[in-house]
Write a protein that holds these residues in place. Structure first.
Motif, mmCIF file in Angstrom:
data_model
loop_
_atom_site.group_PDB
_atom_site.id
_atom_site.type_symbol
_atom_site.label_atom_id
_atom_site.label_comp_id
_atom_site.label_asym_id
_atom_site.label_seq_id
_atom_site.Cartn_x
_atom_site.Cartn_y
_atom_site.Cartn_z
ATOM 1 N N ASN A 199 0.825 -1.209 0.000
ATOM 2 C CA ASN A 199 0.000 0.000 0.000
ATOM 3 C C ASN A 199 0.857 1.255 0.000
ATOM 4 O O ASN A 199 0.645 2.184 0.777
ATOM 5 C CB ASN A 199 -0.971 0.007 1.184
ATOM 6 C CG ASN A 199 -2.071 1.045 1.005
ATOM 7 O OD1 ASN A 199 -2.423 1.410 -0.110
ATOM 8 N ND2 ASN A 199 -2.590 1.547 2.115
ATOM 9 N N LEU A 200 1.816 1.272 -0.899
ATOM 10 C CA LEU A 200 2.685 2.432 -1.071
ATOM 11 C C LEU A 200 2.205 3.220 -2.286
ATOM 12 O O LEU A 200 1.960 2.639 -3.350
ATOM 13 C CB LEU A 200 4.120 1.965 -1.265
ATOM 14 C CG LEU A 200 5.231 3.006 -1.199
ATOM 15 C CD1 LEU A 200 5.283 3.651 0.179
ATOM 16 C CD2 LEU A 200 6.582 2.351 -1.507
ATOM 17 N N LYS A 201 2.068 4.523 -2.137
ATOM 18 C CA LYS A 201 1.632 5.392 -3.217
ATOM 19 C C LYS A 201 2.817 6.260 -3.648
ATOM 20 O O LYS A 201 3.276 7.106 -2.891
ATOM 21 C CB LYS A 201 0.449 6.254 -2.767
ATOM 22 C CG LYS A 201 -0.807 5.450 -2.462
ATOM 23 C CD LYS A 201 -1.945 6.347 -1.974
ATOM 24 C CE LYS A 201 -3.247 5.578 -1.859
ATOM 25 N NZ LYS A 201 -3.161 4.437 -0.920
ATOM 26 N N CYS A 249 0.422 -1.654 -4.491
ATOM 27 C CA CYS A 249 1.047 -0.331 -4.585
ATOM 28 C C CYS A 249 0.583 0.377 -5.856
ATOM 29 O O CYS A 249 0.151 -0.258 -6.822
ATOM 30 C CB CYS A 249 2.563 -0.450 -4.602
ATOM 31 S SG CYS A 249 3.288 -1.207 -3.116
#
Length: 369
Positions: free
Chosen positions: A219-221, A252
């Protein structure tokens, strides 16, 4: 004369006071708040509940927070690092079983605009921002990092560490294309690492892994930079220094960036291995150059077009990778493997909108280019 009743009460009170612990931790607000760089050594050596409050760090100084086991450290207000041309780290945090958090509204300001010259590592001397050396289940949560001079967060010799809910914002470096080499998270010599639920806005790798085992990034933006990267093989002395195994990127997003996924091995370094790395459910949009770029041909920091098999890439999974390209030179997929250098891959890529055809050489037979 005191009555027997009064004397009995006084005696009971005295006994209660005498029974109190003789060692009471100094509370935050009474000796454990850092507002001046000169307080750092005494506070970190004596307190386990520390607040860094509205601190200005003098130019050319490292805010070195070497914490006692089990310490909780909280950043409050704006921590500002005054600028000068030098190559130290602006801040280093180390410790075992530590917890580092930021109060709502806090910011760690590296004042990158006072360094940016469009040349990154090759221009005027610039410090890296934050170096973390932690172990034992340490947690770094909710930190807001602003305007790194160059590389933002370096994780070195970490074991069992979690970074969650970070914001790394170097988007001001987009102006006039001045920000360079502003990697979000650089990972080396680390194991059992988690990075989750975070945002990176920068001009270089969102994440770059050089040497690591058992890493999960979720869950990296990412936006504005070079995507989710491995860069392996720069050491000429040790295979272990050129090893990345059991790494998972999942859920991501990468937007408005040069690359989505980038794996590069350095053919001018020593032997090594990339094994059991996965990219799952990665969504790309506005990718300017390469959606997925895998190459075994880096020398002196640049691709040569001549791949070498000193660092084989095995057990790679790229699945559920979707998205769109932009730009007149964009390619959805570019793979340049040495003969026998890439094997045992799982592949599932659906990227549209590229302006040039895919290019693949020596890829595993199941990878349809």
């Amino acid at each position: 004369m005191f009555s027997l009743k009064v004397l009995t009460a006084v005696a009971a009170a005295f006994a209660a006071v005498s029974a109190l612990p003789t060692e009471i931790e100094t509370p935050v607000g009474s000796g454990c708040v850092i507002t001046n760089i000169d307080q750092v050594s005494s506070v970190t050596s004596s307190c386990t509940n520390i607040v860094v409050s509205s601190l200005t760090v003098p130019a050319g100084k490292t805010l070195k927070l070497q914490l006692k086991t089990g310490t909780t450290l909280t950043f409050k207000g704006k921590t500002v690092f005054e600028a000068t041309q030098w190559q130290g780290d602006l801040m280093e945090i180390s410790g075992d079983k530590i917890t580092v958090t930021g109060e709502s509204g806090h910011v760690l300001d590296g004042q990158g605009a006072k360094y940016w010259d469009g040349k990154g590592d090759k221009g005027v001397k610039k410090p890296k921002f934050i170096r973390i050396k932690a172990t034992g289940g340490s947690v770094f949560k909710g930190l807001h990092v602003l305007n790194c001079p160059k590389q933002c967060v370096s994780l070195n010799s970490c074991d069992h560490v979690t970074l969650d809910n970070w914001t790394v914002d170097v988007s001001a470096g987009d102006k006039n294309n001045l920000g360079h080499n502003t990697d979000g998270f650089d990972i080396s010599s680390s194991t059992n690492l988690i990075i989750s639920n975070s945002v990176v806005k920068n001009q270089d790798d969102c994440v770059a892994i050089n040497k690591a085992q058992h890493v999960t990034i979720s869950n990296l933006k990412c936006s504005g930079g070079h995507g989710l990267s491995l860069s392996v093989g720069m050491s000429k002395t040790s295979v272990s220094d050129n090893t990345v195994t059991d790494v998972a990127f999942k859920d991501c997003t990468v937007t408005n960036s040069d690359n989505g996924i980038h794996i590069k091995t350095h053919s001018d370094g020593g032997a090594g291995v990339i094994k059991n790395v996965s990219y799952k459910n990665i969504h790309l949009s506005g990718i300017r150059k390469y959606g997925v770029n895998i190459e075994q041909d880096y020398e002196n920091g640049k691709p040569t077009g001549t791949p070498k098999n000193n660092i084989p890439i095995t057990g790679l999974t790229i699945s559920g990778v979707t998205g769109t390209m932009t730009g007149s030179n964009s390619k959805a997929v570019y793979i340049l493997c040495a003969s026998g250098g890439c094997s045992g891959w799982t592949w599932g890529v659906s990227i549209t909108g590229s302006h040039k055809d895919n290019y693949c050489k020596n890829q595993p037979s199941n990878v349809k280019c």
